[in-house]
Design a protein around this motif. Structure first.
Motif, mmCIF file in Angstrom:
data_model
loop_
_atom_site.group_PDB
_atom_site.id
_atom_site.type_symbol
_atom_site.label_atom_id
_atom_site.label_comp_id
_atom_site.label_asym_id
_atom_site.label_seq_id
_atom_site.Cartn_x
_atom_site.Cartn_y
_atom_site.Cartn_z
ATOM 1 N N ARG A 162 0.816 -1.331 -0.084
ATOM 2 C CA ARG A 162 -0.090 -0.095 -0.036
ATOM 3 C C ARG A 162 0.762 1.240 -0.036
ATOM 4 O O ARG A 162 0.316 2.129 -0.537
ATOM 5 C CB ARG A 162 -0.975 -0.045 1.145
ATOM 6 C CG ARG A 162 -1.997 -0.994 0.982
ATOM 7 C CD ARG A 162 -2.653 -1.456 2.281
ATOM 8 N NE ARG A 162 -3.277 -2.969 1.963
ATOM 9 C CZ ARG A 162 -4.588 -3.092 2.021
ATOM 10 N NH1 ARG A 162 -5.482 -2.163 2.108
ATOM 11 N NH2 ARG A 162 -5.022 -4.235 1.644
ATOM 12 N N ALA A 163 1.957 1.249 0.434
ATOM 13 C CA ALA A 163 2.843 2.403 0.838
ATOM 14 C C ALA A 163 3.316 2.634 -0.762
ATOM 15 O O ALA A 163 3.520 3.751 -1.151
ATOM 16 C CB ALA A 163 3.979 2.059 1.779
ATOM 17 N N PHE A 164 3.790 1.609 -1.429
ATOM 18 C CA PHE A 164 4.438 1.989 -2.533
ATOM 19 C C PHE A 164 3.395 2.487 -3.708
ATOM 20 O O PHE A 164 3.839 3.038 -4.653
ATOM 21 C CB PHE A 164 5.500 0.969 -3.094
ATOM 22 C CG PHE A 164 4.996 -0.054 -3.670
ATOM 23 C CD1 PHE A 164 4.234 -0.390 -4.998
ATOM 24 C CD2 PHE A 164 5.413 -1.461 -3.200
ATOM 25 C CE1 PHE A 164 3.851 -1.520 -5.285
ATOM 26 C CE2 PHE A 164 4.758 -2.762 -3.595
ATOM 27 C CZ PHE A 164 3.960 -2.691 -4.509
ATOM 28 N N THR A 165 2.213 1.769 -3.387
ATOM 29 C CA THR A 165 1.056 2.318 -4.377
ATOM 30 C C THR A 165 0.810 3.710 -4.193
ATOM 31 O O THR A 165 0.607 4.613 -5.016
ATOM 32 C CB THR A 165 -0.056 1.455 -4.279
ATOM 33 O OG1 THR A 165 0.423 0.167 -4.363
ATOM 34 C CG2 THR A 165 -1.289 1.746 -5.263
ATOM 35 N N ALA A 166 0.811 3.940 -2.983
ATOM 36 C CA ALA A 166 0.308 5.671 -2.347
ATOM 37 C C ALA A 166 1.296 6.360 -3.062
ATOM 38 O O ALA A 166 1.026 7.728 -3.410
ATOM 39 C CB ALA A 166 0.367 5.698 -1.057
ATOM 40 N N HIS A 167 2.719 6.100 -2.749
ATOM 41 C CA HIS A 167 3.732 6.897 -3.175
ATOM 42 C C HIS A 167 3.608 7.247 -4.598
ATOM 43 O O HIS A 167 3.672 8.392 -5.342
ATOM 44 C CB HIS A 167 5.072 6.160 -3.070
ATOM 45 C CG HIS A 167 6.388 6.711 -3.645
ATOM 46 N ND1 HIS A 167 6.819 8.029 -3.367
ATOM 47 C CD2 HIS A 167 7.247 6.248 -4.709
ATOM 48 C CE1 HIS A 167 7.683 8.469 -4.147
ATOM 49 N NE2 HIS A 167 8.217 7.319 -4.882
ATOM 50 N N GLY A 168 3.597 5.978 -5.552
ATOM 51 C CA GLY A 168 3.138 6.107 -7.072
ATOM 52 C C GLY A 168 1.973 7.012 -7.570
ATOM 53 O O GLY A 168 2.269 7.994 -8.238
ATOM 54 N N VAL A 169 1.021 6.657 -7.043
ATOM 55 C CA VAL A 169 -0.330 7.328 -7.364
ATOM 56 C C VAL A 169 -0.213 8.988 -6.935
ATOM 57 O O VAL A 169 -0.519 9.719 -7.580
ATOM 58 C CB VAL A 169 -1.688 6.848 -6.698
ATOM 59 C CG1 VAL A 169 -2.899 7.605 -6.879
ATOM 60 C CG2 VAL A 169 -1.812 5.255 -7.420
ATOM 61 N N MET A 170 0.278 9.075 -5.748
ATOM 62 C CA MET A 170 0.346 10.537 -5.362
ATOM 63 C C MET A 170 1.260 11.073 -5.995
ATOM 64 O O MET A 170 1.162 12.688 -6.536
ATOM 65 C CB MET A 170 0.940 10.473 -3.901
ATOM 66 C CG MET A 170 0.257 11.599 -2.778
ATOM 67 S SD MET A 170 -1.517 11.794 -3.193
ATOM 68 C CE MET A 170 -2.356 11.006 -2.153
ATOM 69 N N MET A 171 2.414 10.704 -6.202
ATOM 70 C CA MET A 171 3.716 11.444 -6.997
ATOM 71 C C MET A 171 3.394 11.645 -8.526
ATOM 72 O O MET A 171 3.460 12.999 -9.015
ATOM 73 C CB MET A 171 4.921 10.773 -6.752
ATOM 74 C CG MET A 171 5.547 10.844 -5.575
ATOM 75 S SD MET A 171 5.969 12.684 -5.105
ATOM 76 C CE MET A 171 6.837 12.298 -3.663
ATOM 77 N N LEU A 172 2.675 10.456 -9.193
ATOM 78 C CA LEU A 172 2.485 10.572 -10.592
ATOM 79 C C LEU A 172 1.307 11.686 -10.765
ATOM 80 O O LEU A 172 1.385 12.423 -11.612
ATOM 81 C CB LEU A 172 2.507 9.440 -11.248
ATOM 82 C CG LEU A 172 3.501 8.470 -11.432
ATOM 83 C CD1 LEU A 172 3.481 7.097 -11.582
ATOM 84 C CD2 LEU A 172 4.634 9.091 -12.349
ATOM 85 N N PHE A 173 -0.050 11.216 -10.290
ATOM 86 C CA PHE A 173 -1.070 11.777 -10.704
ATOM 87 C C PHE A 173 -1.310 13.275 -10.103
ATOM 88 O O PHE A 173 -2.015 14.410 -10.528
ATOM 89 C CB PHE A 173 -2.083 10.846 -10.493
ATOM 90 C CG PHE A 173 -2.249 9.763 -11.259
ATOM 91 C CD1 PHE A 173 -2.298 9.842 -12.735
ATOM 92 C CD2 PHE A 173 -1.924 8.350 -10.912
ATOM 93 C CE1 PHE A 173 -2.127 8.760 -13.641
ATOM 94 C CE2 PHE A 173 -1.879 7.157 -11.558
ATOM 95 C CZ PHE A 173 -1.912 7.580 -12.877
ATOM 96 N N PHE A 174 -0.780 13.449 -9.062
ATOM 97 C CA PHE A 174 -1.285 14.605 -7.978
ATOM 98 C C PHE A 174 -0.038 15.454 -7.932
ATOM 99 O O PHE A 174 -0.116 16.386 -7.145
ATOM 100 C CB PHE A 174 -1.741 14.293 -6.759
ATOM 101 C CG PHE A 174 -3.217 13.505 -6.828
ATOM 102 C CD1 PHE A 174 -4.186 14.091 -7.646
ATOM 103 C CD2 PHE A 174 -3.154 12.142 -6.840
ATOM 104 C CE1 PHE A 174 -5.313 13.485 -7.715
ATOM 105 C CE2 PHE A 174 -4.126 11.346 -7.211
ATOM 106 C CZ PHE A 174 -5.355 12.051 -7.686
ATOM 107 N N PHE A 175 1.310 15.150 -8.147
ATOM 108 C CA PHE A 175 2.361 16.257 -8.136
ATOM 109 C C PHE A 175 3.094 16.208 -9.552
ATOM 110 O O PHE A 175 3.012 17.480 -10.226
ATOM 111 C CB PHE A 175 3.361 15.687 -7.100
ATOM 112 C CG PHE A 175 4.754 16.421 -7.222
ATOM 113 C CD1 PHE A 175 4.487 17.745 -6.684
ATOM 114 C CD2 PHE A 175 5.673 16.115 -7.809
ATOM 115 C CE1 PHE A 175 5.604 18.541 -6.722
ATOM 116 C CE2 PHE A 175 7.049 17.089 -8.021
ATOM 117 C CZ PHE A 175 6.748 18.502 -7.270
#
Lengths: 258, 587
Positions: free
Chosen positions: B86-99
């Protein structure tokens, strides 16, 4: 804003109405490009499965209601005409006629959605919906003809509550290698594509009524008719998408002999 | 960190008294919360985006911290394996789509495209505000899905795992990404129409700053790629919600179809992320080497080249997924092809620097960092585009390192370069020169320590996304985590000194870097309609006439920022903020 630009239709950040209209037109054409890519994705996916499973797609399509679809096609094509007449009225500055044609367009669009609603209701009553309903209905029909030869199965008198599509499909599944999973796949595409298109129709009705409201308030003088034009371009796209959906979904199985 | 320290070193001279209250500008025109939430001013919307993506950057960074800390030990140091997913998914989704996707287009694109082409606002101001609300709605859904348990599929969301097996909050997370995609489309459409139709008199296509060209290319991708992922995510959500088999092979679906449709967006999306950064670099490198860009048209058209070729090579993510050998061959070739326009940019930047009068302020340091890290990231990409080596390197830490070199080493450095370059214009304040240079160095060092070891362990076969690894990889993983710590400190430093600059930073002049773009013509911070309304800009020359010493309106530039930067602006700081002062001297 300097005095010479002081027309109410001009927004503060544009130099003149020409620039404003050019922006609006280019903006809507770019938006239409995104819409084409949006539908293009699902048309592409449909094409892949149609190519992989041509037989199941024909079978599944043959049970859809082509009468309603044809009437709806007429509604939509006519609505594109009335929308264009609305632009003409806007250009001529004929406010009453503009509002009238917009209302006719919105009415045709509403008629489309009402017919679509009847069609969905009919599909639902026939249990022609992917998932549990479809599987249970098909299973009951197949159970009735279990173990029978193809000739006997075709002559079999099904119980009265069996749906027509289930009777035919049960024979095809048992004897003609039709995969019910792939029939459901077609139904998924049918529901998703028509639902997304329906959402676009509803948004279109909202936009058309909004333009009618603006026209009634008098904010669409002839020199600012591009508002009507922008909405009409969107409307024609929604119409054009239906002209692709109609053959892909309804006419695919039109010639299929059960 | 003491407040005195940042200013102490270079600016020992007494700070000159602040001039009187600032003239009306976009910041002091209304202070209520509503004046921000209902603004249609592209500059304020840019600031709204800046604040929001900074929050998401911190959130994604925390998730990255969990991942790195957990990898300190070969059997997982701090969290369970499920939580790790869940942590690496959150990292990927947050950084790619929202940053990364909104970072430069929605912040600097929003703020500076109208200013750079000399107009009052974007073409559709209300659509612009709507895009921020749509973005925040999508982000809220995604964050909510993380907070109530997270997603464990990885940011790529491959079915059938994501539709059938995963027990996590796939639908709300995917819905959040789906919704935020529309904000990306809105921003792209707005910028593209603005560039086409609202350029100032004399601003021809070949006089556009290269940042504008890169944003044009970016918007093209946003416009044409994002809708495809939108419909793909709709199909994914339908499949998961109703258990039908669009992508599920056991129900007749084709999981490869999802991968094709997903990468048709998500590969061009990496160019949405990197192209705006390249635009920033072209602005900064020319300004701080006081030279015209080498090969303007080559740099401009290479942006368009990347945008177009970028659409044709998505399946290089699928070399080992079971696509046909001939398809793989073609996609490999096309992937190599995109290296050509990227290399054109790097060569032109290098040639621009050659024999320039280079000064090393923070924006320049970040930009040089970008070029160096992008070269490494780009060249390692060729290993992955080659079919034979990709079979060995696919899904290893080599890919992770390559990707982070381009996205973090490239894009995040470009983002910070832009932030430091335009900060005086956006806020009207100068930040600490010493601390900003120091932070740039810390970030580059931390970055190397974080990601160079990942090339090594990846090459030796450590797969990505695994919480466990053989003992012999521990040394490199510890090194990588330590580097990530340094990197984290490096990222915190700008947060501190930029915030402090708002409180007690020196007032910025209209053109503190002596740059040529139209955005530097107006006062800092800019007035409400960007320029003096009675004198909208008229462009007479190209964007980088540093050798002639004139800006795009043909007026003489203020003194160039060579030598100690602290002494630069004190002389000019007193002579007012008006954009007209150099013109007055001329006439």
């Amino acid at each position: 804003m300097s005095a010479k630009h002081n027309t109410p239709a001009l927004k503060h950040h544009f130099e003149d109405l020409g620039q404003q209209h050019a922006c609006e037109r280019l903006g809507i054409w770019m938006f239409l490009a995104t819409e084409i890519l949006f539908f293009g994705g699902i048309f592409g996916a449909y094409t892949v499965y149609r190519y992989l499973y041509p037989h199941e797609f024909e079978v599944a399509s043959s049970h859809l209601n082509r009468t309603i679809a044809t009437i709806n096609t007429i509604f939509l094509i006519t609505s594109s005409l009335t929308m264009t007449l609305a632009i003409r009225a806007a250009k001529l500055g004929n406010k009453g006629e503009l509002i009238r044609w917009l209302f006719v367009t919105a009415a045709l669009a509403t008629a489309f959605m009402v017919m679509k609603g009847f069609e969905y209701a009919e599909d639902f009553h026939e249990h022609y919906v992917p998932g549990r309903m479809f599987q249970d209905e098909l299973k009951s029909a197949r159970d009735e003809i279990a173990g029978k030869s193809e000739e006997d199965a075709k002559k079999h008198q099904f119980k009265p509550e069996r749906q027509k599509w289930a009777k035919e499909l049960a024979v095809q599944v048992n004897h003609k290698h039709v995969d019910p999973g792939k029939v459901q796949l077609f139904l998924c595409f049918y529901y998703i594509m028509t639902a997304i298109h329906g959402i676009h129709i509803i948004v279109g009705i909202g936009c058309i009524l909004w333009v009618a409201w603006e026209a009634w308030r008098g904010t669409i003088p002839p020199e600012n008719y591009s508002t009507v034009e922008v909405v009409s371009l969107y409307w024609h796209l929604v119409d054009a998408i239906w002209l692709f959906l109609m053959p892909l979904l309804y006419l695919t199985g039109a010639g299929y002999k059960h | 960190m003491s407040i005195a320290a940042p200013q102490g070193a270079p600016a020992a001279a007494p700070v000159p008294p602040e001039p009187g209250p600032l003239p009306v500008n976009y910041l002091n025109n209304g202070h209520s919360i509503w004046s921000w939430l209902f603004t249609v001013d592209h500059k304020r919307i840019g600031i709204l985006y800046l604040v929001s993506i900074s929050i998401f950057f911190v959130a994604g960074g925390i998730a990255a911290g969990i991942v790195r800390l957990n990898l300190l030990q070969s059997d997982g140091a701090i969290v369970s394996e499920d939580a790790y997913n869940r942590a690496f998914t959150a990292h990927g989704v947050m950084m790619l789509f929202f940053f990364l996707i909104p970072a430069v287009p929605a912040v600097f694109g929003n703020f500076f495209i109208p200013m750079m082409i000399g107009t009052k606002d974007l073409a559709f101001p209300k659509l612009n505000l709507a895009s921020w609300y749509v973005f925040m709605l999508g982000a809220a859904l995604a964050i909510w899905s993380v907070l109530v348990g997270g997603i464990d599929t990885g940011w790529t969301l491959y079915p059938p795992y994501s539709t059938r097996a995963s027990q996590s909050n796939v639908i709300p997370g995917v819905l959040g990404v789906f919704i935020s995609g529309f904000s990306s489309i809105m921003t792209g459409l707005n910028i593209m129409v603005t560039i086409h139709k609202m350029r100032a008199p004399g601003m021809t296509w070949s006089r556009l700053p290269l940042f504008v060209w890169s944003l044009y290319a970016t918007s093209l991708i946003q416009l044409l790629a994002t809708p495809v992922v939108a419909i793909t995510l709709v199909l994914l959500m339908v499949e998961r919600a109703w258990g039908v088999g669009i992508f599920d092979p056991s129900l007749g679906g084709d999981p490869l179809l999802f991968q094709h449709m997903f990468w048709f967006y998500s590969h061009p999306a990496v160019y949405i992320m990197i192209l705006p950064g390249m635009g920033v670099i072209s602005e900064v490198l020319t300004c701080f080497s006081r030279k015209n860009i080498f090969g303007y048209h080559a740099v401009a058209w290479s942006s368009m080249g990347i945008a177009v070729v970028g659409f044709l090579l998505w399946a290089h993510h699928m070399f080992v997924a079971g696509i046909s050998f001939y398809a793989a061959l073609l996609f490999s070739l096309l992937s190599m092809l995109v290296a050509v326009p990227s290399a054109i940019k790097v060569f032109n930047w290098t040639a621009t620097l050659y024999r320039g009068s280079i000064s090393f302020q923070a924006p320049m340091l970040f930009s040089i960092g970008f070029v160096v890290l992008f070269i490494i990231g780009g060249l390692t990409g060729l290993y992955l585009a080659t079919l034979g080596t990709d079979i060995h390197l696919h899904d290893t830490y080599f890919v992770v390192a390559h990707f982070h070199f381009v996205m973090v080493g490239g894009m995040v450095m470009g983002y910070f370069a832009g932030l430091h370059y335009w900060w005086p214009k956006m806020t009207g304040r100068m930040y600490s020169d010493f601390w900003s240079r120091f932070a740039a160095c810390v970030i580059v060092v931390g970055f190397f320590f974080t990601f160079i070891p990942q090339f090594v362990i990846g090459y030796h076969g450590m797969p990505r996304r695994y919480p466990n690894y053989p003992q012999e990889f521990q040394f490199f993983n510890v090194m990588s985590t330590a580097g990530a710590g340094v990197l984290g400190v490096g990222y915190l430093m700008p947060a501190v000194y930029l915030t402090l600059s708002l409180i007690n930073g020196k007032r910025a002049t209209a053109n503190p870097w002596s740059a040529t773009g139209l955005e530097w013509v107006s006062q800092s911070p800019p007035p409400i309609f960007n320029f003096d309304e009675s004198k909208m800009p008229v462009v007479v020359c190209g964007p980088y006439e540093y050798s002639l010493g004139v800006d795009q309106m043909g007026r003489t530039l203020p003194d160039a920022p060579t030598g100690a930067p602290a002494e630069l602006h004190e002389g000019t700081a007193a002579d007012g903020h008006g954009p007209t002062s150099p013109a007055k001297q001329e006439s």
